[in-house]
Design an enzyme around this catalytic site. Structure first.
Site, short mmCIF file in Angstrom:
data_model
loop_
_atom_site.label_atom_id
_atom_site.label_comp_id
_atom_site.label_asym_id
_atom_site.label_seq_id
_atom_site.Cartn_x
_atom_site.Cartn_y
_atom_site.Cartn_z
N HIS A 81 20.85 -3.25 22.36
CA HIS A 81 21.60 -4.22 23.18
C HIS A 81 22.47 -5.06 22.24
O HIS A 81 23.36 -4.52 21.58
CB HIS A 81 20.61 -5.06 23.98
CG HIS A 81 21.23 -5.87 25.07
ND1 HIS A 81 22.55 -5.76 25.46
CD2 HIS A 81 20.71 -6.83 25.90
CE1 HIS A 81 22.80 -6.58 26.46
NE2 HIS A 81 21.70 -7.26 26.74
N HIS A 139 28.00 4.02 26.29
CA HIS A 139 27.65 2.83 27.05
C HIS A 139 26.93 3.26 28.31
O HIS A 139 27.17 4.33 28.85
CB HIS A 139 28.91 2.03 27.40
CG HIS A 139 28.61 0.68 27.97
ND1 HIS A 139 28.45 0.48 29.32
CD2 HIS A 139 28.42 -0.52 27.38
CE1 HIS A 139 28.18 -0.80 29.53
NE2 HIS A 139 28.15 -1.43 28.38
N ASP A 145 30.65 -3.21 20.74
CA ASP A 145 29.94 -3.42 19.47
C ASP A 145 30.57 -2.63 18.33
O ASP A 145 30.41 -3.00 17.16
CB ASP A 145 28.48 -3.00 19.61
CG ASP A 145 27.73 -3.88 20.59
OD1 ASP A 145 27.86 -5.10 20.48
OD2 ASP A 145 27.03 -3.35 21.47
#
Length: 456
Positions: A283, A334, A393
């Site tokens: 996460h 994702h 990210d």
């Protein structure tokens, strides 16, 4: 050598290893059973579509659209209170002001603020940028942790003790608590970082936030010993905070917020639970893993422009033969997006500009190469049910490294933004839902007759 009781606490003894093996044996569930009983693992189907668990007005993540009556993947879109994130970012950039406070108002209250409402809200946050007397000395400086997420979580839980209305779950009181935590979070984060560095022998400097500065500016000012930062640095950090504020009700930490809130617990416990979720490398901790992965790649790959050499390294990652041997290419894929992550797209434009200004063009080109190659290699090596693309990210870690932010604060910066979304979802859960969230698990263990201890 005789060990102290304290040292023995951290030993993995032969007995613990034996019990761990027993635990693994009796906790193993055959994967085929999940299909047999139609269990949606991760509360998602094979195409990545989440199980509908609630309703929300706060944000929307779109990855598919209806074409000729069929659902087809489309470029990802993210909406805050119905506004496209790209329009929101372009709006505050064009107006040449910082976005954190404006978009926080939108997420918390549902409307874009007027100039006066924004000014008043900024002042409201400013007056709450304080910690209880001696809190830094008595809490943050005591037993400082090398992990800032744990350090901040401990501080949040300790703030419960200073709140005379800690368990009051009325809208007014929870909003007060949330505004406090949003305002205090940068201090908890930066002061915790400095406290640990002081413990490790470095100089200690604790700067109070300045009322005239934005949240992003204050983070940079409090973090750096000389208190200096450029406007570009503050603008990009501010954008990062906005992009990470919320991401639908189903992401792991926000769903945790809903689950824990539904139990009727206090705000501090709820935020600490959300922090525990966000810390995970699957996460919020993913941006740290991306940077670490690229650091390893830059050591192993001799020619960063050689596609074959880079491809070989990526293949080794998937084969669990490189980096942390987890079989993952961090920053790729994702749970919802299959074509593109809009946050990554927004970030990428600024990453390229920042890389040119900071002299990181070689690193940026390597990231871009991996972004293009990884989905193809993953598709060849794995059976995938939806597209794979770079997520937010993937580039955020590179941005933070170019901003000279310490890796220990990568995930906390994510949390400093996401606490706004958690606050909005907590308020929404308290207003609309009166049942504790309790999904079902199918038991598989057969019933057994009890056997007396002497007969076992």
């Amino acid at each position: 050598m005789v060990k102290t009781v304290q040292e023995a606490l951290f030993d993995i003894t032969p007995e613990i290893k034996k019990l761990a093996a027993l635990s693994e044996k009796n906790n193993q569930i055959e994967k085929d059973l999940y299909t047999k009983y139609e269990v949606k693992r991760g509360l998602r189907d094979l195409n990545g579509k989440g199980v509908l668990a609630g309703l929300t007005n706060i944000s929307d993540v779109c990855a598919k659209e209806i074409v000729d009556g069929k659902e087809v993947p489309c470029p990802g879109r993210l909406y805050y209170r119905g506004y496209n994130i790209k329009d929101l970012v372009n709006g505050f950039l064009a107006a040449d002001h910082y976005g954190f406070e404006e978009i926080s108002y939108l997420l918390l209250f549902g409307d874009l603020p007027t100039e006066k409402e924004l000014s008043d809200f900024h002042d409201l946050l400013v007056e709450r940028r304080v910690l209880p007397p001696n809190f830094v000395r008595d809490v943050i400086m005591k037993a400082s942790s090398p992990d800032m997420m744990n350090s901040i979580s401990r501080s949040i839980l300790q703030l419960y003790s200073y709140d005379s209305k800690a368990d009051d779950t009325s809208t007014e009181n929870v909003l007060r608590q949330c505004l406090n935590l949003i305002s205090q979070f940068p201090m908890l984060m930066v002061y915790g970082y400095h406290a640990y560095n002081y413990k490790m022998g470095e100089d200690l400097f604790i700067y109070a936030p300045k009322p005239e500065l934005s949240t992003a500016e204050n983070i940079l000012m409090m973090l750096r010993e000389d208190r200096k930062y450029t406007k570009l640095e503050a603008r990009i950090l501010d954008m990062a905070l906005v992009l990470h504020m919320d991401h639908g009700g189903g992401n792991n930490s926000t769903f945790t917020t809903h689950v824990v809130t539904s139990s009727g617990t206090d705000t501090y416990s709820t935020m600490a639970a959300a922090m525990a979720s966000l810390k995970g490398p699957k996460h919020g901790g993913a941006n740290v893993k991306v940077v670490q992965m690229f650091d390893d790649m830059k050591k192993v790959v001799k020619d960063w422009t050689d596609k074959e050499e880079v491809a070989a390294y990526l293949t080794r990652l998937l084969d669990k033969d490189a980096f942390d041997k987890k079989g993952l290419i961090y920053g790729m894929g994702h749970a919802v997006y299959s074509v593109s992550d809009p946050r990554a797209e927004i970030f990428k434009d600024f990453v390229k500009r920042l890389a040119k200004e900071k002299g990181y063009e070689k690193e940026y080109n390597l990231y871009e190469m991996v972004e293009h190659m990884a989905p193809l290699i993953i598709g060849e090596k794995r059976k995938i049910y939806k597209g794979v693309n770079a997520n937010v990210d993937f580039y955020s870690g590179l941005v933070y490294s170019m901003l000279d932010l310490p890796p220990a604060l990568y995930t906390p910066i994510f949390a400093a933004a996401r606490i706004v979304g958690w606050s909005a979802h907590r308020l929404e859960e308290l207003k609309n839902v009166d049942k504790i969230i309790r999904p079902a698990y199918k038991p598989l263990a057969p019933y057994k007759e009890y056997v007396k201890l002497e007969d076992r």
